[in-house]
Design an enzyme around this catalytic site. Structure first.
Site, PDB file in Angstrom:
ATOM      1  N   HIS A  36       0.841  -1.199   0.000  1.00 20.18           N
ATOM      2  CA  HIS A  36       0.000   0.000   0.000  1.00 20.18           C
ATOM      3  C   HIS A  36       0.881   1.257   0.000  1.00 20.18           C
ATOM      4  O   HIS A  36       0.612   2.231  -0.705  1.00 20.18           O
ATOM      5  CB  HIS A  36      -0.865   0.058   1.260  1.00 20.18           C
ATOM      6  CG  HIS A  36      -1.841  -1.075   1.409  1.00 20.18           C
ATOM      7  ND1 HIS A  36      -1.707  -2.040   2.371  1.00 20.18           N
ATOM      8  CD2 HIS A  36      -2.978  -1.367   0.735  1.00 20.18           C
ATOM      9  CE1 HIS A  36      -2.720  -2.887   2.291  1.00 20.18           C
ATOM     10  NE2 HIS A  36      -3.507  -2.510   1.307  1.00 20.18           N
ATOM     11  N   ARG A 186      -4.070  -9.976   4.149  1.00 18.41           N
ATOM     12  CA  ARG A 186      -4.500 -11.307   4.603  1.00 18.41           C
ATOM     13  C   ARG A 186      -3.332 -12.181   5.054  1.00 18.41           C
ATOM     14  O   ARG A 186      -3.562 -13.197   5.718  1.00 18.41           O
ATOM     15  CB  ARG A 186      -5.282 -12.014   3.494  1.00 18.41           C
ATOM     16  CG  ARG A 186      -6.656 -11.425   3.250  1.00 18.41           C
ATOM     17  CD  ARG A 186      -7.464 -12.308   2.314  1.00 18.41           C
ATOM     18  NE  ARG A 186      -8.845 -11.888   2.262  1.00 18.41           N
ATOM     19  CZ  ARG A 186      -9.336 -10.950   1.448  1.00 18.41           C
ATOM     20  NH1 ARG A 186      -8.521 -10.343   0.613  1.00 18.41           N
ATOM     21  NH2 ARG A 186     -10.612 -10.630   1.473  1.00 18.41           N
TER      22      ARG A 186
HETATM   23  P1  AMP Z   1      -6.560  -3.473  -0.415  1.00 21.12           P
HETATM   24  O1  AMP Z   1      -6.365  -2.739   0.863  1.00 21.12           O
HETATM   25  O2  AMP Z   1      -6.174  -4.908  -0.368  1.00 21.12           O
HETATM   26  O3  AMP Z   1      -7.913  -3.226  -1.035  1.00 21.12           O
HETATM   27  O4  AMP Z   1      -5.524  -2.835  -1.445  1.00 21.12           O
HETATM   28  C1  AMP Z   1      -5.506  -1.455  -1.704  1.00 21.12           C
HETATM   29  C2  AMP Z   1      -4.620  -1.194  -2.887  1.00 21.12           C
HETATM   30  O5  AMP Z   1      -3.295  -1.642  -2.604  1.00 21.12           O
HETATM   31  C3  AMP Z   1      -5.088  -1.953  -4.146  1.00 21.12           C
HETATM   32  O6  AMP Z   1      -4.921  -1.125  -5.276  1.00 21.12           O
HETATM   33  C4  AMP Z   1      -4.138  -3.120  -4.180  1.00 21.12           C
HETATM   34  O7  AMP Z   1      -3.943  -3.649  -5.472  1.00 21.12           O
HETATM   35  C5  AMP Z   1      -2.859  -2.501  -3.646  1.00 21.12           C
HETATM   36  N1  AMP Z   1      -1.970  -3.537  -3.125  1.00 21.12           N
HETATM   37  C6  AMP Z   1      -2.267  -4.489  -2.207  1.00 21.12           C
HETATM   38  N2  AMP Z   1      -1.207  -5.308  -2.019  1.00 21.12           N
HETATM   39  C7  AMP Z   1      -0.227  -4.862  -2.849  1.00 21.12           C
HETATM   40  C8  AMP Z   1       1.101  -5.288  -3.129  1.00 21.12           C
HETATM   41  N3  AMP Z   1       1.649  -6.341  -2.527  1.00 21.12           N
HETATM   42  N4  AMP Z   1       1.824  -4.584  -4.028  1.00 21.12           N
HETATM   43  C9  AMP Z   1       1.277  -3.499  -4.657  1.00 21.12           C
HETATM   44  N5  AMP Z   1       0.032  -3.059  -4.443  1.00 21.12           N
HETATM   45  C10 AMP Z   1      -0.711  -3.726  -3.552  1.00 21.12           C
END
Ligand code: AMP
Length: 280
Positions: A36, A186
């Protein structure tokens, strides 16, 4: 760094803060990690104001226990965002985003019905609902999304194009743990032996990429299924090599056409996704 709870407050603060500069937006569900933060870093480098949202969106969870278990840690998240140079955090509660039920149905076509769409009924419709509400609230110039959620990125691009949002979507590279596991909120829910087994997901994708130099998608699929059948810690939900734009499964690899290998795996009760570009 200000933490804002309501859309009214958000709009008035943004108006004051941007003063003719650009606004970069990073939507998240919190429980932040370096993945993030890499999106935030990119936004801070490219915009006058960076705003991150933290909202665990109930309408995109098809599994109620997954929603309940989803890690939440607003205080630690805000600290990390502040250290990264983020200017504003929007952390609404559910009633703020859904004062009444959202009955909108989004038509994403095959982009929404394949892979994740097949296995997580209603997931992308929920993503469409919350991202459109957030875009309307923030009205950013640029929005940053991780390639980790490869299919989600395609959905967001379609949303922006179908509804003429004047927003530039910026895809950001996947950030991984030193052992290759893609960072994910997760991951903190993984039992010890599942965490130890999980780097195999990325390893199997890298092998698939190598195999793609001389093998057909069909034989790579067969190989992949066999790999997971003999793995007692990880259960394969799907593996597909798809055209990177249409997300249609491909039957042969054309070096001229971008394609991506996408995977979803259960490590115990925790569902993990990852992908690798085969032809970029
Ligand atoms: P989430 O909180 O899982 O909804 O993710 C929020 C944003 O962070 C989304 O655009 C995800 O694709 C991005 N994101 C989550 N994990 C990663 C990662 N390991 N590398 C790059 N971006 C990520």
């Amino acid at each position: 760094m200000l933490v804002i709870r309501t859309i009214v407050e958000l709009k008035s603060i943004l108006l004051k803060e941007k003063k003719g500069g650009t606004v970069g937006f990073v939507p998240t569900m919190g429980a932040l990690h370096k993945g993030h933060l890499s999106l935030v870093e990119q936004s801070v480098n490219e915009n006058k104001v960076t705003i991150a949202s933290i909202f665990v969106n109930p309408t995109q969870f098809n599994d109620k226990s997954d929603l309940e278990k989803y890690p939440r840690n607003l205080k630690a998240d805000c600290k990390m965002l502040e250290n990264e140079g983020c200017n504003l955090v929007f952390a609404p509660d559910v009633n703020e985003m859904y004062p009444e039920p959202d009955n909108r149905i989004f038509k994403f076509g095959i982009l929404g019905s394949t892979m994740e769409g097949k296995h997580r009924d209603g997931h992308f419709n929920g993503v469409g609902q919350i991202v459109s509400k957030l875009f309307d609230a923030v009205e950013p110039d640029k929005a940053y999304f991780g390639l980790k959620d490869f299919q989600q990125l395609a959905i967001i691009q379609k949303l922006v194009s179908d509804f003429d949002y004047p927003i530039k979507i910026v895809p950001c590279e996947i950030i991984r743990e030193p052992d290759g596991l893609a960072m994910s909120s997760r991951n903190t829910l993984l039992e010890k032996e599942k965490r130890e087994a999980a780097p195999f997901i990325y390893k199997s994708l890298l092998t698939a990429k190598k195999m793609a130099e001389t093998n057909s998608p069909e034989s790579i699929n067969k190989w992949m299924i066999a790999q997971y059948e003999s793995n007692t810690d990880l259960e394969l939900e799907y593996f597909e090599i798809v055209d990177s734009l249409s997300l249609q499964q491909i039957t042969s690899i054309n070096p001229e056409r971008p394609c991506t290998a996408c995977i979803a795996v259960y490590a115990g009760k925790v569902r993990l996704i990852d992908n690798v570009q085969i032809i970029s």
